[in-house]
Each structure stands twice: as structure tokens, then as C-alpha cells.
Design a protein around this motif. Structure first.
Motif, PDB file in Angstrom:
ATOM      1  N   LEU A  15      74.102  29.135   9.751  1.00  0.00           N
ATOM      2  CA  LEU A  15      73.399  29.368  11.019  1.00  0.00           C
ATOM      3  C   LEU A  15      73.337  30.858  11.352  1.00  0.00           C
ATOM      4  CD1 LEU A  15      72.220  28.427  13.814  1.00  0.00           C
ATOM      5  CD2 LEU A  15      74.577  28.262  14.610  1.00  0.00           C
ATOM      6  N   LEU A  16      74.487  31.523  11.305  1.00  0.00           N
ATOM      7  CA  LEU A  16      74.530  32.939  11.669  1.00  0.00           C
ATOM      8  C   LEU A  16      73.689  33.775  10.694  1.00  0.00           C
ATOM      9  CD1 LEU A  16      78.333  33.144  12.588  1.00  0.00           C
ATOM     10  CD2 LEU A  16      76.416  33.207  14.194  1.00  0.00           C
ATOM     11  N   ALA A  17      73.717  33.418   9.405  1.00  0.00           N
ATOM     12  CA  ALA A  17      72.912  34.156   8.417  1.00  0.00           C
ATOM     13  C   ALA A  17      71.422  33.970   8.700  1.00  0.00           C
ATOM     14  CB  ALA A  17      73.261  33.690   7.002  1.00  0.00           C
ATOM     15  N   SER A  18      71.047  32.755   9.128  1.00  0.00           N
ATOM     16  CA  SER A  18      69.628  32.496   9.407  1.00  0.00           C
ATOM     17  C   SER A  18      69.154  33.279  10.634  1.00  0.00           C
ATOM     18  CB  SER A  18      69.385  31.001   9.620  1.00  0.00           C
ATOM     19  OG  SER A  18      69.881  30.621  10.895  1.00  0.00           O
ATOM     20  N   GLN A  19      70.113  33.715  11.463  1.00  0.00           N
ATOM     21  CA  GLN A  19      69.753  34.527  12.643  1.00  0.00           C
ATOM     22  C   GLN A  19      69.698  36.015  12.284  1.00  0.00           C
ATOM     23  OE1 GLN A  19      72.976  33.392  15.192  1.00  0.00           O
ATOM     24  NE2 GLN A  19      71.996  31.490  15.875  1.00  0.00           N
ATOM     25  N   GLY A  20      69.834  36.322  11.013  1.00  0.00           N
ATOM     26  CA  GLY A  20      69.725  37.714  10.583  1.00  0.00           C
ATOM     27  C   GLY A  20      71.031  38.463  10.535  1.00  0.00           C
ATOM     28  N   LYS A  21      72.144  37.783  10.824  1.00  0.00           N
ATOM     29  CA  LYS A  21      73.447  38.467  10.757  1.00  0.00           C
ATOM     30  C   LYS A  21      73.912  38.507   9.303  1.00  0.00           C
ATOM     31  CE  LYS A  21      75.002  37.458  15.390  1.00  0.00           C
ATOM     32  NZ  LYS A  21      74.036  36.417  15.828  1.00  0.00           N
ATOM     33  N   ARG A  22      74.614  39.580   8.952  1.00  0.00           N
ATOM     34  CA  ARG A  22      75.210  39.663   7.614  1.00  0.00           C
ATOM     35  C   ARG A  22      76.550  38.927   7.680  1.00  0.00           C
ATOM     36  NH1 ARG A  22      75.973  45.774   7.456  1.00  0.00           N
ATOM     37  NH2 ARG A  22      76.644  45.151   9.532  1.00  0.00           N
ATOM     38  N   VAL A  23      76.636  37.811   6.941  1.00  0.00           N
ATOM     39  CA  VAL A  23      77.773  36.900   7.105  1.00  0.00           C
ATOM     40  C   VAL A  23      78.647  36.852   5.853  1.00  0.00           C
ATOM     41  CG1 VAL A  23      78.455  34.509   7.572  1.00  0.00           C
ATOM     42  CG2 VAL A  23      76.430  35.474   8.704  1.00  0.00           C
ATOM     43  N   LEU A  24      79.958  36.873   6.064  1.00  0.00           N
ATOM     44  CA  LEU A  24      80.906  36.596   4.984  1.00  0.00           C
ATOM     45  C   LEU A  24      81.606  35.280   5.303  1.00  0.00           C
ATOM     46  CD1 LEU A  24      82.375  37.542   2.379  1.00  0.00           C
ATOM     47  CD2 LEU A  24      84.131  38.515   3.861  1.00  0.00           C
ATOM     48  N   LEU A  25      81.501  34.338   4.388  1.00  0.00           N
ATOM     49  CA  LEU A  25      82.186  33.052   4.535  1.00  0.00           C
ATOM     50  C   LEU A  25      83.406  33.078   3.615  1.00  0.00           C
ATOM     51  CD1 LEU A  25      82.318  30.035   5.399  1.00  0.00           C
ATOM     52  CD2 LEU A  25      80.696  29.544   3.554  1.00  0.00           C
ATOM     53  N   ALA A  26      84.595  32.904   4.205  1.00  0.00           N
ATOM     54  CA  ALA A  26      85.823  33.052   3.417  1.00  0.00           C
ATOM     55  C   ALA A  26      86.658  31.779   3.475  1.00  0.00           C
ATOM     56  CB  ALA A  26      86.647  34.218   3.958  1.00  0.00           C
ATOM     57  N   GLY A  27      87.203  31.380   2.334  1.00  0.00           N
ATOM     58  CA  GLY A  27      88.045  30.185   2.304  1.00  0.00           C
ATOM     59  C   GLY A  27      89.208  30.354   1.356  1.00  0.00           C
TER      60      GLY A  27
END
Lengths: 366, 366
Positions: free
Chosen positions: A25-37
Motif C-alpha cells: 500500500l505505502l509503495a503504491s502511494q509513491g513512498k520508498r518502502v523497505l519491508l523487513a522480516g
């Protein structure tokens, strides 16, 4: 500086799905996102791709990384060796290789938190979505700057004031001996230097934790009463380390499911569980995380004018909250976590004149 | 000496239910049972009673206790102060009260493990059923004696052999200074004393872990493929710390559910989920834990005659297992955990001549 989001709750798979959907969702809003697990198969299976210890782009604006403790430990070890070389004339641990180090309990937490700090400081991301264990251990992890800084301030002073500390910093006999082994003059000031460096990290961590635009958690639960009770416990425990909880994500197939009463005043969003082949229904049911985080009750409010400290402690009743003043600070105990409240200058040294527990707030007067 | 049982798997509520049922089963067989959990509401709700930090009898032969980290930390603090008084002439930390100590990441694990050790040593119990977090953190906790003992043996030797260590133990100038502050003569032998005490604890812990009659874990899963993958990962990770996994408990309403292939050679028992008002169906579906644990593959087998070390590493494929020899010991990496293999005298100092991964076993030849 990135927005750091995480999720707390008992349903592991649902939590990981929501973390992935939030990142999308956040990436689709144009934010540069890091998903970490963490290196556990759920994350990789749900994402449908292998995840490495370094960030890889899997979609526009969306990078994924896995916090592998053994790899992070190996990398931190080089930093530790540099520190040793800086302070010790003949380094001892230089022969130990990062590749043989074993992970001990608690290291996963500290290493993950440090990795988040570094990715945040890199300036490469607008948001970091952390698929944590989502339980009490995550709360301990995010609370580390707060809890560790208490140890530093309490024990540094004790050491500096102790006979041992005083003799070391004043003795004309011991100083030359120490400088034979260490690259420093061991005066109280110099002793403070490395701890100041640590304190600086911790203060930054505490400032980030205190700002809901920087770090926020959201609760994930089903309507099952046992899960609701666990989630409420995590909510209260999060407040104890100063972690803002922005809202509740209720995983349910019933559109009229309702948990507002259990989680007042947080907004409760109903989340549609969806298959991993079509993330859109899940993504569409997510709330506006940033807006909710900003409006959530603050874990602590200090009102110097009225000489009051107000702690938000939902999920506990009066009997489960303990207030004591053993050491130099006021200690609040709830949910198997203690918090020593570092008071502003205006309130330091004052005794507690009263305390009441009202509408989920512990109100302490000085 | 008690049998210590725990459960690994992703379904928190099912795991806790099974732990409670297992405790009831063993108590009904006449064993004196301690059921231990963490302060999270699930355990209390399912048991239907409040649980205190000290054991309370809730049924014949059955006592229950809650490992509350803040309380355990407070109690351990007195021991730490005693140690300080023993080794330091003018104690520094005596002014810090146990009641103000904050729990840091990793402490929950170490404190729980220490509490289990003490209850085991008390001789009051034939079985301790530990309702752990059931995830990677539980594996780190139970692996603590193994992983910590590596740090002790690796770093003690480095320190003793270092310039700093040698000068301290040999210098006629430094010895009197040290005895001014410490209650010990700092010779290499004396330095070894406190670490020997620690080592003794660790060796006992390792011996218990290596004995399936003393410590065993069982896997809990549903037939959901993601959960099965997670559970297999936990299975392999448990082997890395030397924890025996005795069998699989498959929670399913279908009597013909089958996961034998995924968990060969472990026996898979189908568990009937039951309401908390009638535990009997669940209790009746439990396997014979002790019999299964004894027959399970051993995590490590050392064959000095054939100069072979065989490590059981299910749930990983060949690419996920790494074998290196950086330090003085052989290091095996799998599932985000490293294991340094402490070899028997007959194999110490020998180089690895070959390694193969076959039928879930890593076979190392020397």
C-alpha cells in the motif's frame, strides 16, 4: 527519516500478510518502502520469493530484506573489533572471526533494532515495515533504547562515584598502568566518552519512539476472546516502553464485527483476509496508518505546570499496576515490564504526592 | 531430576492447550508435575485460574507457576550482589534495588531457563511442562548452555593468553593493586574460578539437553502448508542447539489427516481440539511423550572409531547448511543458528576431510 511500522498480535500468518499488504500500500502511494522480516518460512512463502540479508527490489518502490541474526552479528563484529583496537593497546578478540559467532538470546532483537536504525539513517526509505515476532519480545526490542538508557544512567553514576572509580581516576599510580593497556586516560570524563556515544544512540532511539510519526505499532486480532485478551495485554505492554499503538486491525469475514469497546479509544478497522494471489482486497481494507498513529493516545505525558505525569496503561486494571520509588527515579510496573521515569529538571528530586488510576491512565502527582 | 517438556509451533492457543493437557495427563499418571508459562493472558484464561510467580497446586500432583521476568530478575539480583560482595572489596551495585531493574531483551529467556534449572534441581518434580513462546526464541533459550559455553571456552583462553591477561597474572606491581579492590589474587587460575563455576552450570545444562529422558520438545501444527513449513523450520533449528524433538502433534478434526511424509521419521499424533470445559478428549489423544522422545533421532552423534560426526538437520536442504572451520572448532550454520562443535580429544585438531548431506544428516569426516 522513515516511518517505522510494526504489528502486534497472536495470529502469526495474518500479521505477516498485513505487513506485506501495508508495504505494498505505502509503495503504491509513491513512498520508498523497505519491508523487513525474520528468517522464518512464512514471510518468504507469502511473498513468493526468496529473501536475502541485503535489500532487494521486488516491485517499484518496494524493497525486501531479511534480518538474519548470524549475518548481522558477523557484520557487527567488525565494528566491535574496531572499538577494541581504539581503546585497547593489544587487542584480544581480533583472532575471533565473525563467522564462528553464535547467536545468544536477545541478540536477534538488538541486531534487528540496530539494522532498522541503520536503514532509517540511510535516508533511502520513507517507510520501514517490520514484520516482527509481534509479541512481548518485539515490545522488549522496541523498548531497548528506553530500558538500556536507564542502565547507563544508573550504573555510570554509581561507578564514577565508587571507591574503585574514584581511585582509578585520581591515582597517580594507576593512571600510567592503565595507559599501558588502554589507549585512554581513565579519568571520569574519559570513562564517560564511550558511554556518551552509546547514550547518544539511545537518546535518538527514545526520541524516535516518542514520535508517532516515526514509530508506530498496530494491533492485529480476530474476534476470538482469548486472542482479544492477549492483544489487549500487548497494547498495555507497548505503552510501558513508550511505543505508540495507532489502531486495531480486526481480521474477520463479518463486515459488522465489533471490538470498539475492548479497544476504546483506538479505531478498529475490519480486515478482509485474502489469498496471496490477489492482495488488493486486503490492501483496500487497510486504514491510513500515519493518520491513526498521530491521533492515538501518547504513552506518556509530562505536565510540568501541574506537576503531573500521565501514563496511558490500557488493558490493565488498577491492581496490575504498581508504582514505587526505590531508586532515584519513579518506577512503574505493569505487564511484566518496569519503566523508570526519567523526569524533567522541574520535577527531579520531588516526591510523589499522589497517584490515581482513571480511564486507563495512571496519573502521578509531584 | 525431572523430564522437561516443551512445544514448538505457530498456533499459540493450540500449543498452550496441549501444554496444559500434557501436564494434566502426566499428573494423572502419578507424576509430580510443574506446569510453567509466561505472563500472557492465554495461559491463565485456558487454565481458568490466576497464576502466581511461585508454584501453586491446582490439582493433585499438579502445580502451576508463571515466569514473570521482573520478579525473577529482582530475585536474581540478590545473588548478583552476593557475587559482587565476594569478589569486590567495596561493592558498587549494592545501592541498586531489584525492584527498579528493567527487563532487557534476552533476559526473559535466561531467567526462565534459570528458573527451570532451579525447579529441576529442587527434586520436587518428576516433570516440568514449559509453555514457552514455541518459536525461534525458545530454541535460543534452550540452546543457551550450548551457545554460551562456546563463548566461555573461546574467550577465556584468549584473555588468559593475551598480553593484558599475562601481565595481570605475572606482574608484582599489579597484583597488590588488584587485591586492594578485589577479594581475589588475579592469577590465571583464580580468574578461571568464576568462569569454572559458570562452566559447571553450562556443562550440566548441556548434559541435560543431550539426554532425551531429560529435555524434549514436540512440534504442534495444523495441516496448513504454511504452518507445516514453519514447523519444519523449527524442527531443524532445534537440532542445531541439540534439542531432541520427539514427535509431531497435528491439530485436526479429520481423523485421517496425514503429515508423515513431511516429518519422517517422527511419529505424528492427531490431536482433537477440545473445549476448556472438557479436557479429556484432548488428553486422550496425546502420545506417550517419554517413549517417543527416547526413539527420536539424536541431534548429534560422534563416532570416534570411524572419525565421523553426524548431525541430524531435517527441514533444511543442502544449500541451506554451511560448514566452516574459521576458529579452533568446526562451525555448522543452518536456520540462522551457528553451532560450534566441541570435539572429543580423539578428533580435536584434526582437519575435516569430507562432508556430505544425506537423508537429513550432515556427515562430517575427520
Amino acid at each position: 527519516m522513515a516511518l517505522i511500522l510494526t504489528f502486534l498480535g497472536k495470529s502469526g500468518v495474518a500479521r505477516t500478510k498485513i505487513a506485506i499488504a501495508a508495504a505494498k500500500l505505502l509503495a503504491s502511494q509513491g513512498k520508498r518502502v523497505l519491508l523487513a522480516g525474520h528468517p522464518e518460512p512464512t514471510f518468504q512463502i507469502l511473498l513468493g520469493s526468496t529473501i536475502a540479508p541485503d535489500p532487494q527490489e521486488i516491485a517499484p518502490n518496494l524493497q525486501v530484506v531479511q534480518f538474519q541474526a548470524s549475518v548481522l552479528l558477523e557484520r557487527s563484529w567488525d565494528e566491535v573489533k574496531k572499538l577494541e583496537a581504539q581503546y585497547l593497546r593489544t587487542p584480544i578478540i581480533k583472532e575471533v572471526f565473525g563467522q564462528e559467532l553464535v547467536v545468544l538470546p536477545g541478540m536477534d532483537s538488538a541486531l534487528a533494532l540496530n539494522a532498522i536504525r541503520e536503514y532509517d539513517a540511510s535516508g533511502k526509505y520513507d517507510a520501514i515495515v517490520y514484520d516482527s515476532a509481534g509479541d512481548a519480545s518485539t515490545i522488549r526490542t522496541l523498548g531497548l533504547p528506553e530500558s538500556l538508557s536507564w542502565y547507563v544512567r544508573r550504573f555510570r553514576q554509581l561507578f564514577v562515584n565508587s571507591d574503585l572509580g574514584k581511585t582509578i581516576s585520581e591515582s597517580p599510580l594507576i593512571q600510567p598502568l592503565i595507559s599501558t593497556f588502554f589507549n585512554i586516560n581513565w579519568t571520569a570524563d574519559n570513562f564517560a566518552q564511550p558511554t556518551n556515544q552509546a547514550n547518544n544512540f539511545l537518546e535518538k532511539g527514545k526520541a524516535a519512539l516518542a514520535d508517532p510519526k516515526r514509530i508506530a505499532a498496530f494491533l492485529v486480532t480476530t474476534a476470538d476472546p482469548i486472542e482479544v485478551a492477549s492483544t489487549r495485554y500487548l497494547w498495555g505492554s507497548a505503552q510501558q516502553v513508550g511505543l505508540t499503538v495507532g489502531g486495531v486491525l480486526l481480521v474477520s469475514s463479518e463486515a459488522n464485527a465489533n471490538l470498539s469497546e475492548e479497544f476504546t479509544p483506538l479505531p478498529v478497522s475490519i480486515i478482509t483476509d485474502s489469498s496471496t494471489s490477489d492482495w488488493q482486497p486486503l490492501i483496500d481494507s487497510l486504514p491510513n496508518f500515519e493518520a491513526q498513529a498521530v491521533q492515538a493516545p501518547k504513552p506518556i505525558e509530562i505536565d510540568t505546570h501541574n506537576r503531573q505525569v500521565r501514563l496511558f496503561l490500557p488493558g490493565f486494571d488498577k491492581k496490575q499496576v504498581k508504582l514505587t520509588q526505590y531508586g532515584p527515579e519513579v518506577t512503574v510496573e505493569a505487564g511484566d515490564q518496569r519503566r523508570n521515569i526519567s523526569l524533567p529538571p522541574a520535577l527531579i528530586g520531588r516526591s510523589v504526592t499522589g497517584a490515581k488510576f482513571q480511564n486507563n491512565y495512571l496519573i502521578i502527582s509531584f
